[in-house]
Each structure stands twice: as structure tokens, then as C-alpha cells.
Design a protein around this motif. Structure first.
Motif, PDB file in Angstrom:
ATOM      1  N   GLN A   2       0.842  -1.328  -0.170  1.00 46.63           N
ATOM      2  CA  GLN A   2       0.041  -0.068   0.161  1.00 46.63           C
ATOM      3  C   GLN A   2       0.649   1.508  -0.018  1.00 46.63           C
ATOM      4  OE1 GLN A   2      -3.720  -0.102   2.902  1.00 46.63           O
ATOM      5  NE2 GLN A   2      -2.329  -1.635   3.502  1.00 46.63           N
ATOM      6  N   PRO A   3       0.720   2.414  -0.625  1.00 51.20           N
ATOM      7  CA  PRO A   3       1.428   3.728  -0.569  1.00 51.20           C
ATOM      8  C   PRO A   3       1.014   4.309   0.657  1.00 51.20           C
ATOM      9  CG  PRO A   3      -1.156   3.505  -1.668  1.00 51.20           C
ATOM     10  CD  PRO A   3      -0.991   2.191  -1.506  1.00 51.20           C
ATOM     11  N   ILE A   4       2.853   4.995   0.930  1.00 49.51           N
ATOM     12  CA  ILE A   4       2.856   5.488   2.436  1.00 49.51           C
ATOM     13  C   ILE A   4       2.526   7.133   2.088  1.00 49.51           C
ATOM     14  CG2 ILE A   4       4.660   6.190   3.613  1.00 49.51           C
ATOM     15  CD1 ILE A   4       6.562   3.389   2.793  1.00 49.51           C
ATOM     16  N   ARG A   5       1.573   7.273   3.013  1.00 46.63           N
ATOM     17  CA  ARG A   5       0.897   9.054   2.640  1.00 46.63           C
ATOM     18  C   ARG A   5       2.101   9.724   3.715  1.00 46.63           C
ATOM     19  NH1 ARG A   5      -4.769  11.322   5.111  1.00 46.63           N
ATOM     20  NH2 ARG A   5      -5.321   9.949   2.964  1.00 46.63           N
ATOM     21  N   VAL A   6       2.245  10.904   2.958  1.00 47.45           N
ATOM     22  CA  VAL A   6       3.437  12.026   3.176  1.00 47.45           C
ATOM     23  C   VAL A   6       3.200  13.088   3.372  1.00 47.45           C
ATOM     24  CG1 VAL A   6       5.969  12.614   2.551  1.00 47.45           C
ATOM     25  CG2 VAL A   6       5.240  10.771   2.037  1.00 47.45           C
ATOM     26  N   TRP A   7       2.875  13.991   4.785  1.00 49.28           N
ATOM     27  CA  TRP A   7       2.369  14.831   4.278  1.00 49.28           C
ATOM     28  C   TRP A   7       3.336  15.865   4.574  1.00 49.28           C
ATOM     29  CZ3 TRP A   7      -2.268  16.212   6.790  1.00 49.28           C
ATOM     30  CH2 TRP A   7      -3.290  14.999   7.272  1.00 49.28           C
ATOM     31  N   LEU A   8       2.983  17.305   3.324  1.00 43.42           N
ATOM     32  CA  LEU A   8       3.795  18.456   3.533  1.00 43.42           C
ATOM     33  C   LEU A   8       3.445  19.619   2.906  1.00 43.42           C
ATOM     34  CD1 LEU A   8       3.682  18.206   0.204  1.00 43.42           C
ATOM     35  CD2 LEU A   8       5.406  16.196  -0.291  1.00 43.42           C
ATOM     36  N   THR A   9       4.487  20.258   2.618  1.00 43.77           N
ATOM     37  CA  THR A   9       3.999  21.467   2.127  1.00 43.77           C
ATOM     38  C   THR A   9       5.046  21.401   1.592  1.00 43.77           C
ATOM     39  OG1 THR A   9       5.617  22.789   3.697  1.00 43.77           O
ATOM     40  CG2 THR A   9       3.050  22.576   4.866  1.00 43.77           C
ATOM     41  N   VAL A  27       9.679   2.981  -3.964  1.00 48.11           N
ATOM     42  CA  VAL A  27       8.345   2.430  -2.910  1.00 48.11           C
ATOM     43  C   VAL A  27       7.046   3.770  -3.310  1.00 48.11           C
ATOM     44  CG1 VAL A  27       7.274   2.756  -0.676  1.00 48.11           C
ATOM     45  CG2 VAL A  27       9.640   2.045  -1.101  1.00 48.11           C
ATOM     46  N   PRO A  28       5.833   2.290  -3.585  1.00 46.19           N
ATOM     47  CA  PRO A  28       4.632   3.775  -3.494  1.00 46.19           C
ATOM     48  C   PRO A  28       4.255   4.546  -2.492  1.00 46.19           C
ATOM     49  CG  PRO A  28       4.044   1.333  -3.799  1.00 46.19           C
ATOM     50  CD  PRO A  28       5.339   1.535  -3.126  1.00 46.19           C
ATOM     51  N   TYR A  29       3.598   5.855  -2.805  1.00 46.78           N
ATOM     52  CA  TYR A  29       3.524   6.713  -1.912  1.00 46.78           C
ATOM     53  C   TYR A  29       1.836   7.683  -2.477  1.00 46.78           C
ATOM     54  CZ  TYR A  29       6.714  10.311  -4.620  1.00 46.78           C
ATOM     55  OH  TYR A  29       6.635  11.450  -5.640  1.00 46.78           O
ATOM     56  N   GLU A  30       2.302   8.633  -1.512  1.00 45.75           N
ATOM     57  CA  GLU A  30       0.813   9.050  -1.804  1.00 45.75           C
ATOM     58  C   GLU A  30       1.047  10.826  -0.798  1.00 45.75           C
ATOM     59  OE1 GLU A  30      -3.105   7.552  -1.165  1.00 45.75           O
ATOM     60  OE2 GLU A  30      -2.839   8.311   1.313  1.00 45.75           O
ATOM     61  N   VAL A  31       0.756  11.834  -1.521  1.00 49.17           N
ATOM     62  CA  VAL A  31       1.271  12.914  -0.780  1.00 49.17           C
ATOM     63  C   VAL A  31      -0.395  13.475  -0.266  1.00 49.17           C
ATOM     64  CG1 VAL A  31       1.804  15.706  -1.388  1.00 49.17           C
ATOM     65  CG2 VAL A  31       2.943  13.517  -2.606  1.00 49.17           C
ATOM     66  N   LYS A  32      -0.272  14.483   1.117  1.00 47.84           N
ATOM     67  CA  LYS A  32      -1.098  14.466   1.245  1.00 47.84           C
ATOM     68  C   LYS A  32      -1.010  16.043   1.511  1.00 47.84           C
ATOM     69  CE  LYS A  32      -5.056  15.708   4.120  1.00 47.84           C
ATOM     70  NZ  LYS A  32      -6.246  16.095   2.999  1.00 47.84           N
ATOM     71  N   SER A  33      -0.959  17.484   0.643  1.00 53.79           N
ATOM     72  CA  SER A  33      -0.312  18.809   0.445  1.00 53.79           C
ATOM     73  C   SER A  33      -1.321  19.502   1.404  1.00 53.79           C
ATOM     74  CB  SER A  33      -0.169  19.090  -1.065  1.00 53.79           C
ATOM     75  OG  SER A  33       0.695  20.511  -1.097  1.00 53.79           O
ATOM     76  N   ILE A  34      -0.752  20.469   2.298  1.00 51.51           N
ATOM     77  CA  ILE A  34      -1.514  20.770   3.079  1.00 51.51           C
ATOM     78  C   ILE A  34      -1.272  22.236   3.217  1.00 51.51           C
ATOM     79  CG2 ILE A  34      -2.194  19.618   4.223  1.00 51.51           C
ATOM     80  CD1 ILE A  34      -0.026  20.315   6.521  1.00 51.51           C
ATOM     81  N   ARG A  35      -1.385  23.603   3.982  1.00 52.14           N
ATOM     82  CA  ARG A  35      -1.038  24.591   2.812  1.00 52.14           C
ATOM     83  C   ARG A  35      -0.029  24.987   4.069  1.00 52.14           C
ATOM     84  NH1 ARG A  35      -4.724  27.754   3.797  1.00 52.14           N
ATOM     85  NH2 ARG A  35      -3.880  29.897   2.334  1.00 52.14           N
ATOM     86  N   LYS A  41      -2.985  22.870  12.514  1.00 51.88           N
ATOM     87  CA  LYS A  41      -4.002  22.534  13.330  1.00 51.88           C
ATOM     88  C   LYS A  41      -4.129  21.467  13.202  1.00 51.88           C
ATOM     89  CE  LYS A  41      -5.078  27.378  11.056  1.00 51.88           C
ATOM     90  NZ  LYS A  41      -5.802  28.205   9.826  1.00 51.88           N
ATOM     91  N   ARG A  42      -5.503  21.028  13.539  1.00 53.01           N
ATOM     92  CA  ARG A  42      -5.702  19.438  12.903  1.00 53.01           C
ATOM     93  C   ARG A  42      -6.054  19.252  11.428  1.00 53.01           C
ATOM     94  NH1 ARG A  42      -7.536  19.213  18.424  1.00 53.01           N
ATOM     95  NH2 ARG A  42      -6.795  17.752  19.344  1.00 53.01           N
ATOM     96  N   PRO A  43      -5.748  18.135  10.777  1.00 52.49           N
ATOM     97  CA  PRO A  43      -5.788  17.250  11.372  1.00 52.49           C
ATOM     98  C   PRO A  43      -4.029  16.856  11.382  1.00 52.49           C
ATOM     99  CG  PRO A  43      -6.242  16.777   8.766  1.00 52.49           C
ATOM    100  CD  PRO A  43      -6.257  18.245   9.454  1.00 52.49           C
ATOM    101  N   MET A  44      -3.768  17.714  11.112  1.00 50.87           N
ATOM    102  CA  MET A  44      -1.547  17.898  11.154  1.00 50.87           C
ATOM    103  C   MET A  44      -1.157  17.646  12.292  1.00 50.87           C
ATOM    104  SD  MET A  44       0.646  18.080   8.932  1.00 50.87           S
ATOM    105  CE  MET A  44       1.790  16.381   9.757  1.00 50.87           C
TER     106      MET A  44
END
Length: 256
Positions: A2-9, A27-35, A41-44
């Protein structure tokens, strides 16, 4: 897998160390791009209580992890099973760890602080700018001397490793953390570092990272310097004003 979720700005360098590594490992990954305005703030903060990026969530091991150095160490241990970007001998393993720690304690903090006093601090403090730009050149000098010795091409051993990879995102910002050094000349005083950096940034994996960054920046309406596109709202005349308002919990609206 399964893809790894990467949190980033998208603007900051640190998360791109992780993405660069995942690209190299395949390695498969998905990006969670936040401002930038949302990192505290939540959910970060549910993912990283320190409110910083990067952070990862790995559904394959049910592990959530933050701090880029710790993430790199984990990904190498868990997913570089063929030792593509690492070594197995005692000395080499610890030398790799040594260079990763130097990047975390030396390069990142000094480059970031230099950039702050040059671009973001509300008042110009020549002594602080002088102090931290000298530290940037000192760190580059350490790299230069090491790479020059015996004609080294890589930081450890005879191949590119995660140690080399970890240095690239901040090194690619040298023009923003050295006063009066134009972009084409940013590494001219360090020819071995310049050649090494070119070897790294010529890799297809790095180009994919920067293409992804550009797309994410555009999706968030950001210019290359991290400022929102459009007309600045009242009370915002510089990036330092923008950062101050975000730190105060405001979210300045730029008119497109």
C-alpha cells in the motif's frame, strides 16, 4: 504494497528529502499536501504534535512517524532490502548515519536560519546575517574538502546513498541563503560540491520531485518563493508579514 502517505507543505525543503528517497526506492506513496497556514492545526497536529512536516503514515506497518531524519532511517531499514542506497558493513553504516546527522544538525538549521535573517526577519540584522551566511559557507567548505579528497564522487563509499540524497533539497536553496550570490554562481566557490550536486539533481527521480513540487505549488496558488499569487491584503507587504500573520493564527486572503 500500500502507498505510504507523506504529509508536506510544497515550498519547504525537508519533505522533499523523503519524497526523493521514495522515488529512488520505487516505493509507492501518496502526498497529503497542506497549506503552510494549516501545519499547526488539525489534522496535521494529530499526525505530528509538533506541527511540522514531513510526517508519514505507513499502512503496511501501521507506523506514523515524523522528523525527516527518523523517516529516512526507517524507510532505508524497512524498504531498502537490496541495499541500493546503503551499505551493510559496520563502518559504512555508521558513516552514513554520521552524514545524515550532520545534515540534520548542521546544514538544515544553518541554511534555514540564514534564509530567515536574509528574507523573513522583520528588521535587518547585519551581524546575524553575517554569522549565519558564514556558517553556510563553512558547511559547504566541509563538503568541498571531503569530496575533494581522493576525488570522491559520493559522501560514503563508491555509490550514491541516502546520505547524499538527504543533502540535496537544502543544497538546492543555496542561492537564497547566501547574500549577493546569483543563482548561476551559487556553488562556483565549491567546484567539487557543484559537480556532486549536478550529479544528484540530474537524476530522473529528482526531476520528478521538482515537477511534483511545481504542480502542488500551483494547486495552492503559490509562487516559487512560497508567497501566494495575487494582490497582497492589507498589512502584508513582505513574506515576513505573511509568516507573522500565519503564526498569529490568521489566514491572509490574496486577491487573484
Amino acid at each position: 504494497m500500500q502507498p505510504i502517505r507523506v504529509w508536506l507543505t510544497p515550498p519547504g525543503p525537508n519533505a522533499w528529502k523523503v519524497v526523493f528517497l521514495l522515488e529512488e526506492l520505487g516505493v509507492p506513496y501518496e502526498v497529503k499536501s497542506i497549506r503552510f497556514a494549516d501545519v499547526k492545526k488539525r489534522p496535521m497536529i494529530d499526525v505530528n504534535p509538533n506541527g511540522r512536516v514531513p510526517a508519514i503514515e505507513d499502512p503496511n506497518t501501521n507506523l506514523t512517524l515524523w522528523e525527516s531524519g527518523a523517516i529516512i532511517t526507517y524507510l532505508i531499514e524497512q524498504y531498502d532490502t537490496r541495499h541500493t542506497l546503503t551499505y551493510t558493513s559496520l563502518a559504512d553504516r555508521h558513516h552514513l548515519n554520521q552524514w545524515l546527522h550532520f545534515q540534520m544538525s548542521g546544514q538544515g538549521p544553518y541554511y534555514g536560519t540564514s534564509g530567515w535573517f536574509i528574507h523573513l526577519h522583520p528588521e535587518t540584522l547585519p551581524s546575524a546575517i553575517d554569522r549565519y551566511t558564514k556558517q553556510v559557507t563553512r558547511v559547504l567548505g566541509v563538503l568541498e574538502g571531503w569530496l575533494a579528497e581522493d576525488g570522491r564522487e559520493w559522501l560514503v563509499g563508491d555509490k550514491m546513498t541516502y546520505a547524499d540524497l538527504a543533502w540535496v533539497p537544502w543544497n538546492d536553496r543555496v542561492d537564497t541563503v547566501l547574500v549577493g550570490v546569483p543563482e548561476p554562481e551559487k556553488l562556483d566557490a565549491f567546484p567539487n560540491v557543484k559537480a556532486w550536486h549536478k550529479r544528484m539533481t540530474s537524476r530522473a527521480s529528482w526531476r520528478r520531485c521538482m515537477e511534483l513540487r511545481a504542480r502542488l505549488m500551483d494547486e495552492q496558488g503559490l509562487m516559487p518563493n512560497g508567497m501566494p499569487k495575487g494582490t497582497m491584503p492589507e498589512g502584508v507587504t513582505s513574506y515576513s508579514d505573511y509568516v507573522a500573520k500565519v503564526d498569529a493564527g490568521e489566514d491572509p486572503v490574496f486577491q487573484q
